[in-house]
Design an enzyme around this catalytic site. Structure first.
Site, PDB file in Angstrom:
ATOM      1  N   SER A   1     -30.929  58.293  29.165  1.00 30.18           N
ATOM      2  CA  SER A   1     -30.065  57.788  30.242  1.00 30.18           C
ATOM      3  C   SER A   1     -30.703  56.569  30.892  1.00 30.18           C
ATOM      4  O   SER A   1     -31.931  56.381  30.831  1.00 30.18           O
ATOM      5  CB  SER A   1     -29.869  58.882  31.295  1.00 30.18           C
ATOM      6  OG  SER A   1     -29.242  58.384  32.461  1.00 30.18           O
TER       7      SER A   1
ATOM      8  N   TYR B   1     -32.937  65.805  36.851  1.00 31.97           N
ATOM      9  CA  TYR B   1     -32.237  65.231  35.698  1.00 31.97           C
ATOM     10  C   TYR B   1     -32.940  63.973  35.201  1.00 31.97           C
ATOM     11  O   TYR B   1     -33.219  63.819  34.011  1.00 31.97           O
ATOM     12  CB  TYR B   1     -30.799  64.929  36.096  1.00 31.97           C
ATOM     13  CG  TYR B   1     -29.970  64.212  35.061  1.00 31.97           C
ATOM     14  CD1 TYR B   1     -29.336  64.912  34.046  1.00 31.97           C
ATOM     15  CD2 TYR B   1     -29.793  62.827  35.116  1.00 31.97           C
ATOM     16  CE1 TYR B   1     -28.554  64.252  33.097  1.00 31.97           C
ATOM     17  CE2 TYR B   1     -29.018  62.160  34.179  1.00 31.97           C
ATOM     18  CZ  TYR B   1     -28.399  62.879  33.183  1.00 31.97           C
ATOM     19  OH  TYR B   1     -27.628  62.223  32.247  1.00 31.97           O
TER      20      TYR B   1
END
Length: 287
Positions: free
Chosen positions: A180, A193
């Site tokens: 990401s 995360y």
């Protein structure tokens, strides 16, 4: 979906209970159902895709099927979404297996690989895509259990699956991890995360070196903000409404806009790529 039809923020305010369902989203994400055209790049291949019920995973499953691959659809418990993905795979003339269960379990990860090999005959592509996230404004609010769940879903499962898959992968096979923009630009409210996404970058690089002598390529795709059920099910309604506005393009990406990167990394066109990361970030720079 054409650029003119891809909505820009603000989206309607909305929130769902996690893990979220595609049919309840407004607008419905574009997975390439009406636009992706295959050209046989993955003919005869078998792919195992985690989180393939919706979002990026569904877009990749549709693209892979239209490129000629059979697909094992791994997901947690979103049966309705998973069956919809399977329908599109079968409409492309390919086999689809729906496989619910929690990839936090190493035994379940082993079982997924065994099902792909036993029911589809082989395994050529592993896409580690499923992810867990929650938003918090204070580290004091993050429990040890939640931290553990995030790591077990996002990085432990990638390890479990890669370990189980490697003995079945032939030279030319691919492992593709989903990292990401958060791996380089961590948002404080996504502390757990973002930490896992940084770990996935290192896991990709190290595993690529480890498996190079076997002829197995290991790469990653790094999405920016992408409109998937994870967003309205894990963010406050007002944040979901403005999701993606900070990108240079000024909107969240659609799952369909990532499918080509995953196809490249799985196909012979990506045969000189290993240990690489493809950013699909809407213009956000990965430093």
């Amino acid at each position: 979906m054409s650029d003119a039809r891809r909505p820009s923020p603000p989206q309607p305010e909305q929130q769902q209970a996690p893990p979220g369902l595609t049919a309840k989203m407004d607008p419905i994400p574009d997975h390439g159902e009406q636009t992706y055209r295959g050209s046989g790049l993955l003919t005869g291949k078998v792919a195992l895709i985690t989180g393939a019920d919706s979002g990026i995973g569904r877009a990749v499953a549709i693209a892979y099927a239209r490129e000629g691959a059979d697909v094992l659809i791994s997901y947690l418990n979103e049966d309705e979404d998973a069956e919809e993905t399977a329908r599109w795979v079968r409409e492309a003339g390919r086999k689809a297996i729906v496989a619910p269960g929690d990839i936090q379990s190493e035994d379940h990860c082993k079982a997924l690989v065994e099902r792909a090999v036993s029911e589809l005959g082989r395994l050529d592509i592993l896409v580690n895509n499923a992810a867990f996230q929650r938003t918090y404004g204070d580290i004091a609010d993050i429990t040890a259990e939640e931290w553990d769940t995030t790591f077990r879903t996002n990085i432990y499962a990638s390890f479990f699956l890669a370990k189980a898959a490697t003995p079945h992968l032939r030279p030319g096979s691919s492992i593709i991890n989903t990292t990401s923009i958060q791996s380089r630009q961590p948002s404080p409210q996504l502390l757990a995360y973002a930490s896992t996404k940084g770990a996935i970058l290192n896991f990709t690089a190290g595993l690529a070196e480890m498996l190079a002598e076997k002829g197995i390529r290991v790469n990653a795709v790094a999405p920016g903000p992408i409109w998937t059920p994870l967003i309205p099910s894990t963010m406050p309604a007002e944040k979901a409404a403005s999701f993606g506005k900070q990108t240079l393009i000024g909107r969240a990406g659609q799952p369909a806009e990532l499918a080509g990167a995953y196809v490249l990394l799985a196909s012979e066109h990506g045969s000189y790529m290993t240990g690489a990361v493809i950013p699909v970030t809407g213009g956000e720079v990965m430093i």
